[in-house]
Design a protein around this motif. Structure first.
Motif, PDB file in Angstrom:
ATOM      1  N   THR A  83     -38.394  48.533  49.884  1.00 14.71           N
ATOM      2  CA  THR A  83     -37.159  48.202  49.171  1.00 14.71           C
ATOM      3  C   THR A  83     -37.194  46.765  48.662  1.00 14.71           C
ATOM      4  O   THR A  83     -36.768  46.480  47.537  1.00 14.71           O
ATOM      5  CB  THR A  83     -35.934  48.426  50.092  1.00 14.71           C
TER       6      THR A  83
ATOM      7  N   GLN B  70     -31.801  53.029  47.394  1.00 14.81           N
ATOM      8  CA  GLN B  70     -31.938  53.816  48.611  1.00 14.81           C
ATOM      9  C   GLN B  70     -30.574  54.240  49.151  1.00 14.81           C
ATOM     10  O   GLN B  70     -30.386  55.380  49.563  1.00 14.81           O
ATOM     11  CB  GLN B  70     -32.685  52.950  49.641  1.00 14.81           C
TER      12      GLN B  70
ATOM     13  N   ASP C  56     -35.995  54.823  45.125  1.00 10.90           N
ATOM     14  CA  ASP C  56     -36.198  54.296  46.471  1.00 10.90           C
ATOM     15  C   ASP C  56     -35.755  55.338  47.495  1.00 10.90           C
ATOM     16  O   ASP C  56     -34.570  55.546  47.697  1.00 10.90           O
ATOM     17  CB  ASP C  56     -35.424  52.981  46.642  1.00 10.90           C
ATOM     18  N   GLU C  57     -36.710  55.979  48.097  1.00  6.99           N
ATOM     19  CA  GLU C  57     -36.475  57.048  49.075  1.00  6.99           C
ATOM     20  C   GLU C  57     -35.452  58.058  48.567  1.00  6.99           C
ATOM     21  O   GLU C  57     -34.396  58.249  49.179  1.00  6.99           O
ATOM     22  CB  GLU C  57     -36.040  56.446  50.405  1.00  6.99           C
TER      23      GLU C  57
END
Ligand code: ADP
Ligand code: MG
Lengths: 253, 312
Positions: free
Chosen positions: B45, B85, B159-160
């Motif tokens: 991140t 995320q 992000d994820e």
């Protein structure tokens, strides 16, 4: 300048305002009406005219200032604090906008909302008292500058605040007392000399005095001083914001 | 070709002195899907945030499509879309308004047709007038993607994207990614699910403790590090590996019913032919023969393990 981005922020913020329009307006209109009932009718009837103006009319500029200042600060501080709080600030930070554009969008919207409420209060006042406006242009100019400068201050508070308590703290502990003691409900000349001197250190005195001059043509302090005070205040806020912009203080790690 | 993303020796220390990125360099060509794989706290991140301008680098440079992210931040950021995320959205706002807002914020003039296309692509069109708080978690993530795509970025960071998302939505997400790739969008996604990287990435980067341990073509990576196993299943169980087969370094498992042989797929001679001949000469009867390839997971665990041994 990325005008599209400024416009997007501005419209998004205004949409929030219009979504809650009833709440946004009821509270200031109600409290203003209460002020008129209590100070204008009940107590005001026992107060003689001040500088040739009935007490009910005399408090109109101060009431508008009180609301406008409170609204400008709370709208601007909340406007920028909220994205920090819920995390949507990531989008502002990753967008192709500079800090000036972010400030323009948020502060512009907050100032507009405050202006809107100021005008509503003025209209409300017409229902209760006879108000004349001696210098309409100056009145508008003072109103606009006040909306703008206090929205800038609110923006700074919103950036600084780490939680909701802090967000309320400055308006509650600093601004409200300064406005009440700034001659919103009385003329500085009515105070004993010592308190008059102390009052001249209160910047809000110059604002309210100037604003009242625009209405009734008489003022506690020279009008030029009032203008300088508000210009100086605006400049100070801009400087602080410029510094925040440079250092990324409290926004960018 | 000019890389779409060029990161050179990027370092990031947070205010508390913690060094989250320790000199990361990475070049990404237009049109590829790259998965950054790493455990929690690896710095994934932080890497994305630094490229996108949410955090400032301590040192090093980043260029997006040839534009430096500091000097030429407008051009650089206009090319980037970011799906964070965390699900960060305004709960009371309507879906379509937040997407319009994002487009405007990135300097693109209003275009209702473009917004409609994105919302339809993400199956959000029916929900466009819903408040965000009325949506499920998976739908909210789609809104985040819609916002990130609203200004037609050339480089998309996810992000994820599938953390805490159910299997069905994960499959949907992969399809969305495939579709974007077909449109020529370069995609960088972070994940700690190996199967995700294995399923959709062209290249895989492994990141741990602020360092990019390797970046390699997924197929190459698996071929290079991927050992294959040959399981020879026997009709009758054995007590020990027969003397005649000792040189193959076999292991006996499943109660002596399976002989496992490891070999390198890229070696000139895998030794399979000889092994099978020797097995039959030793008088063993085969029931079945199975081969298995190591997954990225095995590779990944091996790498992070090596790294930990090296630092301790
Ligand atoms: N704002 C911050 N201040 C201090 N340390 C941080 C901050 N954000 C992240 N970190 C630390 O940096 C490391 C990398 O975090 P992160 O980039 O979020 O990892 P990942 O996304 O790979 O899980 C972690 O050890 C984390 O604790
Ligand atoms: Mg992370």
């Amino acid at each position: 300048m990325n005008w599209t981005a400024i416009r997007a922020i501005y419209l998004f913020e205004m949409a929030r305002f219009f979504r809650t329009l009833a709440q946004s307006l009821i509270s200031p209109v109600l409290s203003t009406s209460l002020y008129f009932v209590v100070f204008g009718a009940a107590i005001g009837s026992r107060i003689q005219e001040i500088e040739g103006v009935s007490y009910g009319a005399f408090i109109v500029p101060g009431l508008i200032m009180l609301s406008v200042i409170t609204q400008a600060i709370s709208n601007a501080s909340f406007g920028i604090y909220f994205p920090k709080f819920i995390g949507t600030i990531y989008e502002l930070l990753s967008a192709p906008v500079n800090f000036l554009e972010i400030v323009a969008g948020y502060v512009g919207a907050a100032a507009t909302k405050a202006l809107f409420i100021g005008i509503i209060i003025l209209i409300t006042a017409f229902f209760f008292v006879d108000v004349t406006i001696a210098h309409p242009l100056a009145m508008v100019a003072f109103l606009l500058l006040t909306c703008l400068s206090f929205a800038l201050l609110g923006f700074i508070i919103g950036i600084w605040a780490g939680n909701f308590e802090q967000l309320q703290l400055v308006p509650l502990l600093v601004v409200t007392p300064l406005v009440f003691l700034g001659g919103a409900f009385y003329s500085i000349s009515m105070l004993p000399p010592v308190w008059q001197t102390i009052s001249y250190f209160n910047p809000v005195v110059y604002l309210i005095s100037g604003f009242r001059w625009a209405f009734f043509g008489s003022a506690d302090v020279p009008i030029a001083l009032s203008l300088m005070a508000i210009a100086g205040f605006t400049a100070a806020c801009l400087l602080v914001i410029g510094w925040i912009f440079k250092t990324g203080w409290r926004i960018r790690q | 070709m000019q890389p779409i993303l060029d990161i050179a020796d990027l370092r990031k220390s947070y205010g508390d002195g913690f060094e989250a990125l320790k000199g990361v360099s990475l070049r990404i060509e237009p049109g590829e899907i790259i998965a950054l794989l790493g455990p929690n706290g690896a710095g994934k991140t932080t890497l994305i945030s630094t490229v996108c301008g949410i955090t400032t680098a301590t040192s090093g440079t980043v260029a997006v499509g040839g534009h430096d992210i500091i000097r030429d931040f407008r051009a650089a950021r206009s090319m980037i879309g970011l799906v964070p995320q965390e699900i960060n959205l305004e709960p009371f706002e309507r879906v379509i308004n937040t997407v319009r807002f994002s487009r405007g914020l990135f300097g693109k003039s209003p275009d209702e047709a473009a917004i409609e296309k994105i919302l339809r692509q993400l199956s959000l069109w029916d929900k466009r007038n819903n408040q965000i708080r009325e949506l499920s978690g998976g739908m909210k993530r789609r809104v985040l993607i819609a916002k990130a795509l609203s200004h037609e970025p050339r480089l998309l960071f996810l992000d994820e994207p599938t953390a805490g998302v159910d299997v069905e939505l994960r499959k949907d997400m992969w399809e969305i990614v495939e579709g974007l790739k077909a449109d020529g969008v370069t995609i960088v996604l972070t994940t700690h699910y190996i199967e995700e990287a294995e399923a959709i990435a062209d290249r895989v980067g492994v990141i741990a403790k602020g360092e990019l341990l390797l970046v390699e073509d997924k197929a190459d990576l698996m071929a290079r590090m991927g050992q294959k196993q040959l399981d020879v299943q026997l009709s009758a169980p054995l007590e020990d590996v027969p003397e005649a087969l000792a040189k193959y370094d076999l292991t006996l498992c499943e109660g002596g019913r399976t002989l496992t042989y490891s070999y390198d797929t890229r070696a000139d001679r895998t030794g399979i032919t000889k092994l099978l001949r020797d097995v039959s000469e030793a008088g063993l009867v085969l029931r079945d023969v199975v081969t298995r390839q190591s997954s990225l997971e095995d590779i990944f665990v091996g790498l992070v393990h090596e790294e930990e041994e090296a630092t301790s």
